[in-house]
Write a protein that holds these residues in place. Structure first.
Motif, PDB file in Angstrom:
ATOM      1  N   GLY A  34       0.789  -1.228   0.000  1.00  0.00           N
ATOM      2  CA  GLY A  34       0.000   0.000   0.000  1.00  0.00           C
ATOM      3  C   GLY A  34       0.819   1.275   0.000  1.00  0.00           C
ATOM      4  O   GLY A  34       0.279   2.366   0.241  1.00  0.00           O
ATOM      5  N   ARG A  35       2.110   1.172  -0.268  1.00  0.00           N
ATOM      6  CA  ARG A  35       2.942   2.372  -0.264  1.00  0.00           C
ATOM      7  C   ARG A  35       2.888   3.124  -1.582  1.00  0.00           C
ATOM      8  O   ARG A  35       3.330   4.244  -1.690  1.00  0.00           O
ATOM      9  N   ARG A  36       2.338   2.485  -2.601  1.00  0.00           N
ATOM     10  CA  ARG A  36       2.272   3.129  -3.909  1.00  0.00           C
ATOM     11  C   ARG A  36       1.087   2.571  -4.664  1.00  0.00           C
ATOM     12  O   ARG A  36       0.849   1.377  -4.674  1.00  0.00           O
ATOM     13  N   ALA A  37       0.351   3.453  -5.292  1.00  0.00           N
ATOM     14  CA  ALA A  37      -0.786   3.033  -6.111  1.00  0.00           C
ATOM     15  C   ALA A  37      -0.298   2.725  -7.521  1.00  0.00           C
ATOM     16  O   ALA A  37       0.575   3.417  -8.048  1.00  0.00           O
ATOM     17  N   GLY A  38      -0.863   1.682  -8.136  1.00  0.00           N
ATOM     18  CA  GLY A  38      -0.482   1.346  -9.499  1.00  0.00           C
ATOM     19  C   GLY A  38       0.814   0.579  -9.564  1.00  0.00           C
ATOM     20  O   GLY A  38       1.517   0.398  -8.574  1.00  0.00           O
ATOM     21  N   GLY A  39       1.155   0.136 -10.776  1.00  0.00           N
ATOM     22  CA  GLY A  39       2.341  -0.679 -10.958  1.00  0.00           C
ATOM     23  C   GLY A  39       3.607   0.122 -11.160  1.00  0.00           C
ATOM     24  O   GLY A  39       4.691  -0.310 -10.809  1.00  0.00           O
ATOM     25  N   GLY A  40       3.461   1.328 -11.750  1.00  0.00           N
ATOM     26  CA  GLY A  40       4.659   2.124 -12.026  1.00  0.00           C
ATOM     27  C   GLY A  40       5.399   1.594 -13.231  1.00  0.00           C
ATOM     28  O   GLY A  40       5.096   0.534 -13.768  1.00  0.00           O
ATOM     29  N   GLY A  41       6.367   2.340 -13.684  1.00  0.00           N
ATOM     30  CA  GLY A  41       7.167   1.930 -14.834  1.00  0.00           C
ATOM     31  C   GLY A  41       8.635   1.913 -14.471  1.00  0.00           C
ATOM     32  O   GLY A  41       9.081   2.629 -13.582  1.00  0.00           O
ATOM     33  N   VAL A  42       9.403   1.083 -15.159  1.00  0.00           N
ATOM     34  CA  VAL A  42      10.837   0.965 -14.909  1.00  0.00           C
ATOM     35  C   VAL A  42      11.573   1.133 -16.236  1.00  0.00           C
ATOM     36  O   VAL A  42      11.228   0.486 -17.228  1.00  0.00           O
ATOM     37  N   ALA A  43      12.557   2.001 -16.268  1.00  0.00           N
ATOM     38  CA  ALA A  43      13.435   2.149 -17.429  1.00  0.00           C
ATOM     39  C   ALA A  43      14.875   2.042 -16.956  1.00  0.00           C
ATOM     40  O   ALA A  43      15.313   2.814 -16.106  1.00  0.00           O
ATOM     41  N   VAL A  44      15.610   1.062 -17.471  1.00  0.00           N
ATOM     42  CA  VAL A  44      17.006   0.862 -17.080  1.00  0.00           C
ATOM     43  C   VAL A  44      17.861   0.891 -18.344  1.00  0.00           C
ATOM     44  O   VAL A  44      17.697   0.059 -19.231  1.00  0.00           O
ATOM     45  N   SER A  45      18.759   1.859 -18.414  1.00  0.00           N
ATOM     46  CA  SER A  45      19.636   2.008 -19.566  1.00  0.00           C
ATOM     47  C   SER A  45      20.936   1.240 -19.353  1.00  0.00           C
ATOM     48  O   SER A  45      21.525   1.279 -18.270  1.00  0.00           O
ATOM     49  N   LEU A  46      21.398   0.553 -20.386  1.00  0.00           N
ATOM     50  CA  LEU A  46      22.683  -0.126 -20.310  1.00  0.00           C
ATOM     51  C   LEU A  46      23.800   0.873 -19.989  1.00  0.00           C
ATOM     52  O   LEU A  46      24.693   0.600 -19.186  1.00  0.00           O
ATOM     53  N   PHE A  47      23.728   2.045 -20.615  1.00  0.00           N
ATOM     54  CA  PHE A  47      24.743   3.070 -20.391  1.00  0.00           C
ATOM     55  C   PHE A  47      24.730   3.546 -18.944  1.00  0.00           C
ATOM     56  O   PHE A  47      25.780   3.633 -18.284  1.00  0.00           O
ATOM     57  N   ASP A  48      23.521   3.852 -18.431  1.00  0.00           N
ATOM     58  CA  ASP A  48      23.421   4.334 -17.052  1.00  0.00           C
ATOM     59  C   ASP A  48      23.891   3.282 -16.063  1.00  0.00           C
ATOM     60  O   ASP A  48      24.520   3.588 -15.040  1.00  0.00           O
ATOM     61  N   THR A  49      23.587   2.020 -16.350  1.00  0.00           N
ATOM     62  CA  THR A  49      24.032   0.941 -15.471  1.00  0.00           C
ATOM     63  C   THR A  49      25.555   0.900 -15.397  1.00  0.00           C
ATOM     64  O   THR A  49      26.140   0.785 -14.316  1.00  0.00           O
ATOM     65  N   MET A  50      26.216   1.026 -16.540  1.00  0.00           N
ATOM     66  CA  MET A  50      27.674   0.957 -16.546  1.00  0.00           C
ATOM     67  C   MET A  50      28.302   2.168 -15.871  1.00  0.00           C
ATOM     68  O   MET A  50      29.376   2.075 -15.270  1.00  0.00           O
ATOM     69  N   MET A  51      27.627   3.317 -15.935  1.00  0.00           N
ATOM     70  CA  MET A  51      28.136   4.483 -15.213  1.00  0.00           C
ATOM     71  C   MET A  51      28.130   4.209 -13.710  1.00  0.00           C
ATOM     72  O   MET A  51      29.054   4.593 -12.983  1.00  0.00           O
ATOM     73  N   ASP A  52      27.105   3.509 -13.233  1.00  0.00           N
ATOM     74  CA  ASP A  52      27.016   3.180 -11.812  1.00  0.00           C
ATOM     75  C   ASP A  52      28.053   2.123 -11.441  1.00  0.00           C
ATOM     76  O   ASP A  52      28.705   2.215 -10.398  1.00  0.00           O
ATOM     77  N   VAL A  53      28.223   1.128 -12.301  1.00  0.00           N
ATOM     78  CA  VAL A  53      29.162   0.047 -12.029  1.00  0.00           C
ATOM     79  C   VAL A  53      30.606   0.561 -12.025  1.00  0.00           C
ATOM     80  O   VAL A  53      31.451   0.067 -11.277  1.00  0.00           O
ATOM     81  N   MET A  54      30.901   1.575 -12.842  1.00  0.00           N
ATOM     82  CA  MET A  54      32.273   2.108 -12.882  1.00  0.00           C
ATOM     83  C   MET A  54      32.715   2.641 -11.529  1.00  0.00           C
ATOM     84  O   MET A  54      33.874   2.524 -11.157  1.00  0.00           O
ATOM     85  N   GLY A  55      31.806   3.235 -10.788  1.00  0.00           N
ATOM     86  CA  GLY A  55      32.064   3.622  -9.412  1.00  0.00           C
ATOM     87  C   GLY A  55      33.354   4.380  -9.204  1.00  0.00           C
ATOM     88  O   GLY A  55      33.494   5.544  -9.577  1.00  0.00           O
TER      89      GLY A  55
END
Length: 245
Positions: A34-55
């Motif tokens: 009950g913390r959020r109504a609806g399913g919501g959407g998720v977008a995950v970019s390969l580029f953004d993921t690698m920016m995070d992994v580079m750390g």
């Protein structure tokens, strides 16, 4: 150095899939609690993921303006750290992460008090600047000892170490057999051995069903998404989907 290197595993693909799965699980949890109504959407970019992994590498360059160069098995941040050939033709990876570990490696493993007392190696920053001298000394010592002796000395001194394994040696790694990580899976061409997923969950055995044939589940998946049987036949006649094997 100076040559680009590509990691063997598809890091961007796998990491993005994990980020996607975690995000979906978080949304489902939020919906069910009950913390959020609806399913919501998720977008995950390969580029953004690698920016995070580079750390570390990305942050270091962002704040220093320095592009660190590839060093093989070594680390640009700490020294000594790297791979060294052994007397019995193996490769051992040895590394230190702080001054205390360096002192133990120099005194207890190499038996080189002169290196331990040398001001050129007093701090990590100094050791990084003089890594070539240390790599030469460690490499010479390892070349005179077998892998088992090196690893025992490192274990006794509390220094991280590992035997370097190529993929064929990983497949035959005794740790996988000892922990019962392999399962037989059926395929069109007969049974194969496949590894279990990494997570070990109490009371749950990961399903390891047969590998589906090409197109085997197409109808079931499309039907689940609401495609009528007549439309499936139409798609098949037009060559949009194939005939299940």
């Amino acid at each position: 150095a100076g040559a680009p290197a590509k990691p063997g595993p598809p890091v961007a693909d796998v990491s993005s899939g994990l980020y996607s799965a975690l995000s979906i699980m978080a949304l489902l949890y939020a919906r069910d609690t009950g913390r959020r109504a609806g399913g919501g959407g998720v977008a995950v970019s390969l580029f953004d993921t690698m920016m995070d992994v580079m750390g570390y590498q990305l942050t270091y360059t962002q704040h220093s303006g320095i592009d660190q160069q590839p060093l093989g098995m070594s680390s640009p941040a700490v020294a000594p750290y790297g791979s060294y050939g052994t007397a019995d033709g193996q490769t051992v990876v040895l590394g230190t992460t702080n001054d205390r570990e360096w002192q133990r490696l120099a005194r207890e493993i190499l038996r080189r008090n002169d290196l331990a007392d040398d001001e050129r190696f007093a701090t990590n920053a100094q050791r990084v600047r003089n890594r070539a001298v240390l790599d030469e000394a460690i490499g010479a010592w390892c070349a005179r000892h077998d892998l088992a002796e090196i690893q025992k000395s490192a274990d006794d001194a509390g220094i991280g170490n590992s035997r370097y394994n190529v993929p064929s040696e990983v497949v035959a790694h005794p740790h996988l057999a000892a922990r019962n990580r392999w399962r037989e899976v059926q395929t069109e061409r007969g049974p194969i051995q496949a590894l279990l997923p990494p997570a070990v969950i109490d009371g749950f055995e990961s399903p390891m069903g047969p590998v589906p044939a090409l197109g085997q589940h197409t109808d079931a998946v499309l039907t689940e998404f609401g495609v009528a049987p007549a439309d499936l036949e139409s798609l098949r006649e037009r060559g949009v989907i194939g005939t299940p094997r």
